[in-house]
Design an enzyme around this catalytic site. Structure first.
Site, mmCIF file in Angstrom:
data_model
loop_
_atom_site.group_PDB
_atom_site.id
_atom_site.type_symbol
_atom_site.label_atom_id
_atom_site.label_comp_id
_atom_site.label_asym_id
_atom_site.label_seq_id
_atom_site.Cartn_x
_atom_site.Cartn_y
_atom_site.Cartn_z
ATOM 1 N N LYS A 13 43.323 22.594 28.263
ATOM 2 C CA LYS A 13 44.790 22.457 28.296
ATOM 3 C C LYS A 13 45.207 21.291 29.188
ATOM 4 O O LYS A 13 46.006 20.452 28.798
ATOM 5 C CB LYS A 13 45.444 23.760 28.805
ATOM 6 C CG LYS A 13 45.054 25.001 28.023
ATOM 7 C CD LYS A 13 45.738 26.245 28.555
ATOM 8 C CE LYS A 13 45.314 26.672 29.943
ATOM 9 N NZ LYS A 13 43.908 27.138 30.050
ATOM 10 N N ARG A 87 51.852 33.282 30.615
ATOM 11 C CA ARG A 87 50.564 33.975 30.546
ATOM 12 C C ARG A 87 50.732 35.477 30.399
ATOM 13 O O ARG A 87 49.731 36.190 30.325
ATOM 14 C CB ARG A 87 49.796 33.720 31.844
ATOM 15 C CG ARG A 87 48.816 32.577 31.772
ATOM 16 C CD ARG A 87 48.357 32.298 33.178
ATOM 17 N NE ARG A 87 46.986 31.941 33.265
ATOM 18 C CZ ARG A 87 46.562 30.713 33.565
ATOM 19 N NH1 ARG A 87 47.410 29.742 33.757
ATOM 20 N NH2 ARG A 87 45.278 30.480 33.675
ATOM 21 N N ARG A 126 32.788 21.456 35.823
ATOM 22 C CA ARG A 126 34.030 20.718 36.077
ATOM 23 C C ARG A 126 34.079 20.265 37.536
ATOM 24 O O ARG A 126 33.654 20.969 38.438
ATOM 25 C CB ARG A 126 35.247 21.617 35.817
ATOM 26 C CG ARG A 126 36.529 20.948 36.344
ATOM 27 C CD ARG A 126 37.790 21.553 35.863
ATOM 28 N NE ARG A 126 37.948 22.949 36.206
ATOM 29 C CZ ARG A 126 38.940 23.699 35.739
ATOM 30 N NH1 ARG A 126 39.835 23.175 34.925
ATOM 31 N NH2 ARG A 126 39.038 24.962 36.076
ATOM 32 N N ARG A 155 36.382 23.314 42.050
ATOM 33 C CA ARG A 155 37.449 24.285 42.334
ATOM 34 C C ARG A 155 36.834 25.608 42.769
ATOM 35 O O ARG A 155 35.855 26.056 42.224
ATOM 36 C CB ARG A 155 38.293 24.501 41.070
ATOM 37 C CG ARG A 155 39.612 23.748 41.105
ATOM 38 C CD ARG A 155 40.330 23.759 39.797
ATOM 39 N NE ARG A 155 40.638 25.072 39.262
ATOM 40 C CZ ARG A 155 41.389 25.269 38.178
ATOM 41 N NH1 ARG A 155 41.908 24.225 37.545
ATOM 42 N NH2 ARG A 155 41.628 26.481 37.720
ATOM 43 N N ARG A 166 38.560 35.482 35.384
ATOM 44 C CA ARG A 166 39.672 34.746 34.742
ATOM 45 C C ARG A 166 39.648 34.964 33.237
ATOM 46 O O ARG A 166 40.699 35.122 32.609
ATOM 47 C CB ARG A 166 39.562 33.247 35.068
ATOM 48 C CG ARG A 166 39.941 32.944 36.511
ATOM 49 C CD ARG A 166 39.410 31.603 36.963
ATOM 50 N NE ARG A 166 39.962 30.492 36.233
ATOM 51 C CZ ARG A 166 39.396 29.286 36.178
ATOM 52 N NH1 ARG A 166 38.258 29.060 36.798
ATOM 53 N NH2 ARG A 166 39.984 28.328 35.508
HETATM 54 P P1 AP5 Z 1 40.515 21.577 31.543
HETATM 55 O O1 AP5 Z 1 41.300 20.580 30.796
HETATM 56 O O2 AP5 Z 1 40.577 21.571 33.023
HETATM 57 O O3 AP5 Z 1 40.816 23.038 30.973
HETATM 58 P P2 AP5 Z 1 42.060 23.998 31.249
HETATM 59 O O4 AP5 Z 1 42.293 24.753 29.996
HETATM 60 O O5 AP5 Z 1 43.201 23.237 31.838
HETATM 61 O O6 AP5 Z 1 41.350 24.932 32.316
HETATM 62 P P3 AP5 Z 1 41.875 25.562 33.667
HETATM 63 O O7 AP5 Z 1 40.643 26.198 34.267
HETATM 64 O O8 AP5 Z 1 42.593 24.593 34.531
HETATM 65 O O9 AP5 Z 1 42.810 26.621 33.130
HETATM 66 P P4 AP5 Z 1 43.226 27.928 33.752
HETATM 67 O O10 AP5 Z 1 44.224 28.335 32.776
HETATM 68 O O11 AP5 Z 1 42.192 28.932 34.068
HETATM 69 O O12 AP5 Z 1 43.614 27.481 35.213
HETATM 70 P P5 AP5 Z 1 45.008 27.143 35.870
HETATM 71 O O13 AP5 Z 1 44.793 25.983 36.741
HETATM 72 O O14 AP5 Z 1 46.087 27.101 34.845
HETATM 73 O O15 AP5 Z 1 38.987 21.462 31.072
HETATM 74 C C1 AP5 Z 1 37.972 22.228 31.691
HETATM 75 C C2 AP5 Z 1 36.702 21.341 31.861
HETATM 76 O O16 AP5 Z 1 36.204 21.001 30.567
HETATM 77 C C3 AP5 Z 1 36.947 20.004 32.579
HETATM 78 O O17 AP5 Z 1 35.792 19.701 33.311
HETATM 79 C C4 AP5 Z 1 37.139 18.988 31.422
HETATM 80 O O18 AP5 Z 1 36.747 17.667 31.797
HETATM 81 C C5 AP5 Z 1 36.204 19.578 30.365
HETATM 82 N N1 AP5 Z 1 36.668 19.374 28.996
HETATM 83 C C6 AP5 Z 1 37.938 19.470 28.520
HETATM 84 N N2 AP5 Z 1 37.956 19.262 27.186
HETATM 85 C C7 AP5 Z 1 36.675 19.057 26.819
HETATM 86 C C8 AP5 Z 1 36.032 18.775 25.574
HETATM 87 N N3 AP5 Z 1 36.730 18.689 24.420
HETATM 88 N N4 AP5 Z 1 34.687 18.626 25.563
HETATM 89 C C9 AP5 Z 1 33.973 18.713 26.719
HETATM 90 N N5 AP5 Z 1 34.520 18.948 27.916
HETATM 91 C C10 AP5 Z 1 35.844 19.124 27.972
HETATM 92 O O19 AP5 Z 1 45.266 28.455 36.722
HETATM 93 C C11 AP5 Z 1 44.483 28.764 37.857
HETATM 94 C C12 AP5 Z 1 44.939 30.098 38.426
HETATM 95 O O20 AP5 Z 1 46.335 30.021 38.825
HETATM 96 C C13 AP5 Z 1 44.890 31.286 37.460
HETATM 97 O O21 AP5 Z 1 43.599 31.875 37.416
HETATM 98 C C14 AP5 Z 1 45.952 32.217 38.072
HETATM 99 O O22 AP5 Z 1 45.453 32.865 39.201
HETATM 100 C C15 AP5 Z 1 47.020 31.244 38.529
HETATM 101 N N6 AP5 Z 1 48.041 30.994 37.493
HETATM 102 C C16 AP5 Z 1 48.278 29.820 36.847
HETATM 103 N N7 AP5 Z 1 49.278 29.950 35.958
HETATM 104 C C17 AP5 Z 1 49.685 31.250 36.028
HETATM 105 C C18 AP5 Z 1 50.663 32.003 35.342
HETATM 106 N N8 AP5 Z 1 51.429 31.461 34.363
HETATM 107 N N9 AP5 Z 1 50.793 33.316 35.652
HETATM 108 C C19 AP5 Z 1 50.041 33.886 36.614
HETATM 109 N N10 AP5 Z 1 49.085 33.222 37.314
HETATM 110 C C20 AP5 Z 1 48.903 31.920 37.021
#
Ligand code: AP5
Length: 219
Positions: A13, A87, A126, A155, A166
């Site tokens: 994402k 979410r 990552r 991270r 997660r």
């Molecule tokens: P990346 O692009 O970072 O993936 P992502 O989907 O953004 O993953 P996140 O881990 O950031 O998502 P998340 O939803 O768990 O975490 P968030 O920060 O929102 O890609 C991942 C890796 O793969 C990278 O190394 C990238 O280079 C690689 N990659 C990407 N595309 C690729 C491809 N096509 N091929 C190969 N490699 C690839 O949330 C963190 C925490 O915050 C949550 O756990 C929760 O505690 C809290 N939180 C956030 N939002 C909310 C909410 N709305 N409600 C409640 N709690 C929340």
């Protein structure tokens, strides 16, 4: 354009949101980034959110809803990509009510579909730039040589046991939202596997089909 990037942790994402933002000059609102900044700055929101994030659990709705509404209001509720929000069903309903108040409803929710084993491979390798939040992958998208190595970190929530938690939170509380958006007729599911460029092309195709962009060759 008013869209949501939806999908499990590690679906890509953030990576895709950054590409789309640059291409179309959109605002990228990532709740994960907002919460991590709040933790780094030790704000009251950060203090409340820290334990949830470190455990791989969702931060309570009221905290997340508040920071998103503030961010949306600051940009006039248009030309945005929401990444990692909503979410929960409650977050989705709050968002709908809020945007309807500005007559700017969501136009499309793009769900990136990625299998669990691919997610684990992505997240465990990552790395992020601790200053800019830029995402890298040691194999598929390595940090450029001009970025000082001490800025490149893993991270806290990318440890295997937290990744599992997660994924579980996603399946239990977030995935059901697909039914909600499918009923509204704005859910588009795409294959999130393949190279970053391939996934980006699929996203552009969906946005074109939805009439939200015109590709250069058609102008
Ligand atoms: P990346 O692009 O970072 O993936 P992502 O989907 O953004 O993953 P996140 O881990 O950031 O998502 P998340 O939803 O768990 O975490 P968030 O920060 O929102 O890609 C991942 C890796 O793969 C990278 O190394 C990238 O280079 C690689 N990659 C990407 N595309 C690729 C491809 N096509 N091929 C190969 N490699 C690839 O949330 C963190 C925490 O915050 C949550 O756990 C929760 O505690 C809290 N939180 C956030 N939002 C909310 C909410 N709305 N409600 C409640 N709690 C929340």
């Amino acid at each position: 354009m008013r869209l949501v990037f939806f999908g499990p942790p590690g679906a890509g994402k953030g990576t895709q949101a950054r590409l789309l933002k640059e291409r179309f000059h959109l605002h990228h609102i990532s709740t994960g980034d907002l919460l991590r900044t709040a933790i780094r700055e030790n704000t009251p929101v950060g203090q409340q959110a820290r334990a949830y994030i470190e455990a791989g659990e969702l931060v309570p709705d009221d905290i997340v809803n508040r920071i998103v509404m503030e961010a949306l209001e600051a940009i006039g509720c248009d030309n945005f990509i929401l990444d990692g929000y909503p979410r929960t069903i409650f977050q989705a309903k709050t968002l709908d009510t809020f945007l309807e108040g500005f007559s700017k409803p969501l136009q499309v929710v793009i769900s990136l579909e990625v299998r669990d084993e691919v997610i684990v491979a992505r997240l465990s390798r990552r790395r992020v730039n601790k200053l800019t939040g830029e995402n890298y992958h040691l194999d598929f998208n390595p940090p450029p040589p001009d970025v000082p190595p001490e800025l490149i970190i893993q991270r806290e929530d990318d440890r295997p046991e937290v990744i599992r938690q997660r994924l579980e939170a996603y399946k239990k509380r977030t995935e059901p939202l697909k039914v909600y958006y499918r009923k509204k007729g704005i859910l588009r599911e795409i294959n999130g596997e393949g190279t970053i460029e391939e996934v980006f092309e699929r996203i552009l195709r969906v946005l074109k089909e939805e009439g939200l962009i015109v590709l250069p060759s058609e102008k």
